[in-house]
Design an enzyme around this catalytic site. Structure first.
Site, PDB file in Angstrom:
ATOM      1  N   GLU A  99       0.843  -1.212   0.000  1.00  0.00           N
ATOM      2  CA  GLU A  99       0.000   0.000   0.000  1.00  0.00           C
ATOM      3  C   GLU A  99       0.868   1.248   0.000  1.00  0.00           C
ATOM      4  O   GLU A  99       1.973   1.246   0.532  1.00  0.00           O
ATOM      5  CB  GLU A  99      -0.844   0.027   1.285  1.00  0.00           C
ATOM      6  CG  GLU A  99      -2.237  -0.545   1.139  1.00  0.00           C
ATOM      7  CD  GLU A  99      -3.207   0.408   0.455  1.00  0.00           C
ATOM      8  OE1 GLU A  99      -2.768   1.357  -0.222  1.00  0.00           O
ATOM      9  OE2 GLU A  99      -4.410   0.169   0.582  1.00  0.00           O
ATOM     10  N   ASP A 100       0.314   2.318  -0.547  1.00  0.00           N
ATOM     11  CA  ASP A 100       1.010   3.610  -0.455  1.00  0.00           C
ATOM     12  C   ASP A 100       0.770   4.272   0.895  1.00  0.00           C
ATOM     13  O   ASP A 100       1.709   4.727   1.544  1.00  0.00           O
ATOM     14  CB  ASP A 100       0.589   4.530  -1.614  1.00  0.00           C
ATOM     15  CG  ASP A 100      -0.933   4.750  -1.701  1.00  0.00           C
ATOM     16  OD1 ASP A 100      -1.697   4.110  -0.940  1.00  0.00           O
ATOM     17  OD2 ASP A 100      -1.351   5.562  -2.541  1.00  0.00           O
ATOM     18  N   ASP A 103      -4.555   5.609   5.762  1.00  0.00           N
ATOM     19  CA  ASP A 103      -5.061   6.891   6.277  1.00  0.00           C
ATOM     20  C   ASP A 103      -6.119   6.582   7.337  1.00  0.00           C
ATOM     21  O   ASP A 103      -5.791   6.357   8.498  1.00  0.00           O
ATOM     22  CB  ASP A 103      -5.588   7.698   5.082  1.00  0.00           C
ATOM     23  CG  ASP A 103      -6.088   9.069   5.451  1.00  0.00           C
ATOM     24  OD1 ASP A 103      -5.522   9.680   6.362  1.00  0.00           O
ATOM     25  OD2 ASP A 103      -7.048   9.557   4.823  1.00  0.00           O
ATOM     26  N   PHE A 152      -2.106  16.103   3.737  1.00  0.00           N
ATOM     27  CA  PHE A 152      -2.263  15.428   2.445  1.00  0.00           C
ATOM     28  C   PHE A 152      -0.908  15.360   1.764  1.00  0.00           C
ATOM     29  O   PHE A 152      -0.215  16.365   1.639  1.00  0.00           O
ATOM     30  CB  PHE A 152      -3.275  16.159   1.563  1.00  0.00           C
ATOM     31  CG  PHE A 152      -3.835  15.269   0.500  1.00  0.00           C
ATOM     32  CD1 PHE A 152      -4.913  14.447   0.761  1.00  0.00           C
ATOM     33  CD2 PHE A 152      -3.252  15.219  -0.758  1.00  0.00           C
ATOM     34  CE1 PHE A 152      -5.414  13.592  -0.210  1.00  0.00           C
ATOM     35  CE2 PHE A 152      -3.750  14.365  -1.744  1.00  0.00           C
ATOM     36  CZ  PHE A 152      -4.833  13.551  -1.463  1.00  0.00           C
ATOM     37  N   ARG A 165       2.131  12.309  -9.364  1.00  0.00           N
ATOM     38  CA  ARG A 165       2.665  10.959  -9.123  1.00  0.00           C
ATOM     39  C   ARG A 165       4.131  10.831  -9.516  1.00  0.00           C
ATOM     40  O   ARG A 165       4.863  10.017  -8.971  1.00  0.00           O
ATOM     41  CB  ARG A 165       1.892   9.912  -9.939  1.00  0.00           C
ATOM     42  CG  ARG A 165       0.476   9.661  -9.490  1.00  0.00           C
ATOM     43  CD  ARG A 165      -0.059   8.396 -10.157  1.00  0.00           C
ATOM     44  NE  ARG A 165      -1.503   8.309 -10.115  1.00  0.00           N
ATOM     45  CZ  ARG A 165      -2.209   7.848  -9.082  1.00  0.00           C
ATOM     46  NH1 ARG A 165      -1.598   7.430  -7.997  1.00  0.00           N
ATOM     47  NH2 ARG A 165      -3.526   7.802  -9.129  1.00  0.00           N
TER      48      ARG A 165
HETATM   49  P1  IMP Z   1      -8.053   5.149   3.777  1.00  0.00           P
HETATM   50  O1  IMP Z   1      -9.141   4.231   3.323  1.00  0.00           O
HETATM   51  O2  IMP Z   1      -8.630   6.405   4.388  1.00  0.00           O
HETATM   52  O3  IMP Z   1      -7.013   4.517   4.679  1.00  0.00           O
HETATM   53  O4  IMP Z   1      -7.344   5.698   2.486  1.00  0.00           O
HETATM   54  C1  IMP Z   1      -6.477   4.931   1.797  1.00  0.00           C
HETATM   55  C2  IMP Z   1      -6.199   5.508   0.438  1.00  0.00           C
HETATM   56  O5  IMP Z   1      -6.588   6.872   0.304  1.00  0.00           O
HETATM   57  C3  IMP Z   1      -4.704   5.494   0.180  1.00  0.00           C
HETATM   58  O6  IMP Z   1      -4.285   4.248  -0.296  1.00  0.00           O
HETATM   59  C4  IMP Z   1      -4.570   6.598  -0.829  1.00  0.00           C
HETATM   60  O7  IMP Z   1      -4.837   6.098  -2.126  1.00  0.00           O
HETATM   61  C5  IMP Z   1      -5.637   7.603  -0.425  1.00  0.00           C
HETATM   62  N1  IMP Z   1      -5.050   8.651   0.422  1.00  0.00           N
HETATM   63  C6  IMP Z   1      -5.156   8.795   1.751  1.00  0.00           C
HETATM   64  N2  IMP Z   1      -4.437   9.837   2.204  1.00  0.00           N
HETATM   65  C7  IMP Z   1      -3.835  10.365   1.115  1.00  0.00           C
HETATM   66  C8  IMP Z   1      -2.901  11.436   0.922  1.00  0.00           C
HETATM   67  O8  IMP Z   1      -2.458  12.132   1.844  1.00  0.00           O
HETATM   68  N3  IMP Z   1      -2.495  11.640  -0.356  1.00  0.00           N
HETATM   69  C9  IMP Z   1      -2.929  10.899  -1.415  1.00  0.00           C
HETATM   70  N4  IMP Z   1      -3.782   9.881  -1.282  1.00  0.00           N
HETATM   71  C10 IMP Z   1      -4.234   9.609  -0.031  1.00  0.00           C
HETATM   72 MG    MG Z   2      -4.199   3.696  -2.265  1.00  0.00          MG
END
Ligand code: IMP
Ligand code: MG
Length: 175
Positions: A99-100, A103, A152, A165
């Site tokens: 995963e990147d 959040d 962010f 990206r």
């Molecule tokens: P979550 O479901 O809230 O944990 O979000 C996960 C996904 O949201 C990550 O895999 C990202 O693709 C996107 N995301 C969350 N925070 C950021 C950020 O700061 N920058 C860019 N994408 C984000």
């Molecule tokens: Mg993602």
């Protein structure tokens, strides 16, 4: 490179390289003698994944999954859908999800549940970044690059509305 005034370097390329080396060391140690299946979560993980696998001397295989939860907003909608499915059966495989960002944790925990139902031999998570202050559901990360603040971030594969990206460092996107 065009300078973007709203971007501030949070993690330099050099620090990212060192973290990738450390993660590769840990993964190589734990997967010795196995042939794991890495699952990259599209699209944000692709640069990280490309760097990571080239530091691993393991007979790994690769697949990708596409999930959607965000639309064009900065906040998770809380509803996750698989928009691009796996091509590889994962039953009995040693699966490592790449995963990147974790959040809120909603996307990752959905994905781990989705994969667990398909009965892999093992299931672990490697995340480049984690925002612990934002978690809304518990997620345990087996291999973590960086803890980041509640901001962010973009760059090194990570986007805002498909932009940024290609940038080499990880930046915060200021308003
Ligand atoms: P979550 O479901 O809230 O944990 O979000 C996960 C996904 O949201 C990550 O895999 C990202 O693709 C996107 N995301 C969350 N925070 C950021 C950020 O700061 N920058 C860019 N994408 C984000
Ligand atoms: Mg993602």
């Amino acid at each position: 490179m065009v300078l973007q005034p709203q971007l501030k370097i949070l993690i330099s390329r050099d620090k990212i390289t060192k973290a990738v080396d450390r993660l590769a060391f840990e993964i190589k140690r734990d997967y010795q003698g196995k042939h794991p299946l890495f699952i990259g979560v599209l699209k944000g993980s692709f640069v990280f994944l490309a760097d990571l696998i080239r530091q691993l001397d393991l007979p790994l295989e690769l697949d990708f999954i596409g999930l959607s939860s965000y639309g064009a907003a900065r906040e998770s909608s809380g509803k996750v859908r698989v928009v691009q499915g796996l091509k590889t059966p994962i039953k009995g495989r040693d699966v490592l999800v790449i995963e990147d960002i974790v959040d809120t944790g909603i996307t990752t925990s959905f994905l781990l549940d989705y994969l667990r139902k398909r009965k892999p031999a093992s299931l672990k998570l490697c995340a480049l970044t984690d925002k612990p202050s934002r978690h809304r559901v518990p997620v345990s990360i087996d291999y973590l690059g960086f803890t980041v603040p509640d901001k962010f971030i973009v760059g090194y594969g990570i986007d805002f509305n498909e932009k940024f990206r290609y940038l080499p460092h990880i930046y915060t996107l200021e308003d």
